[in-house]
Design a protein around this motif. Sequence first.
Motif, PDB file in Angstrom:
ATOM      1  N   ASP A  27       0.837  -1.189   0.000  1.00  0.00           N
ATOM      2  CA  ASP A  27       0.000   0.000   0.000  1.00  0.00           C
ATOM      3  C   ASP A  27       0.877   1.247   0.000  1.00  0.00           C
ATOM      4  OD1 ASP A  27      -2.354   1.487   0.051  1.00  0.00           O
ATOM      5  OD2 ASP A  27      -2.735   1.183   2.183  1.00  0.00           O
ATOM      6  N   LYS A  89      -5.687  -5.392   0.279  1.00  0.00           N
ATOM      7  CA  LYS A  89      -6.109  -4.386  -0.694  1.00  0.00           C
ATOM      8  C   LYS A  89      -6.621  -4.976  -2.000  1.00  0.00           C
ATOM      9  CE  LYS A  89      -5.058  -0.487   1.359  1.00  0.00           C
ATOM     10  NZ  LYS A  89      -5.955   0.625   1.471  1.00  0.00           N
ATOM     11  N   SER A 146     -13.241  -2.293   3.550  1.00  0.00           N
ATOM     12  CA  SER A 146     -11.844  -2.537   3.916  1.00  0.00           C
ATOM     13  C   SER A 146     -11.719  -3.938   4.479  1.00  0.00           C
ATOM     14  CB  SER A 146     -11.351  -1.514   4.935  1.00  0.00           C
ATOM     15  OG  SER A 146     -11.983  -1.701   6.182  1.00  0.00           O
TER      16      SER A 146
END
Length: 153
Positions: A27, A89, A146
């Motif tokens: 990320d 992610k 998320s």
Amino acid sequence: MSTSKIKSTVEEMVQPYLEERGFELVDVEYVKEGSNWFLRVFVDKDGGIDIDDCGLISEYLSQKLDQNDPVPTAYFLEVSSPGAERPLKKQEDVAKAVGKDVFVTVYEALDGTKEFEGKLLSFDNEELVIQTGKKTHVVPYGRVASARLAIIF
């Protein structure tokens, strides 16, 4: 330059370097905390990364950022491991987490809740199946806001 454009520019800048050396870009964050801006790059590799890895990546990225200057304000660069509660992610990240404990939030409530913490039983790129206690939840991937690994005691 917008925050999302800065993030994507940094990703494009560092990705080839990381791939050549067996690292995975987890990320990139560009956030303001108080009066300071932080550019955070989270990196991992099989077996985990150490402080020396972070130092090498930070040095490389600092040079690239100085050359290309995509960030319009002063900022602090941080390169680190994503930690034990690593964010999930991408779909590939979720697939690798099958059998592990996860914490997932959704945009709109499912089964009366927006948070699911438990063992990820399966993921088929469409739905996550999460065991929370004695209950099993099917969470459509498109509704996931998320997801991260979780440490459940």
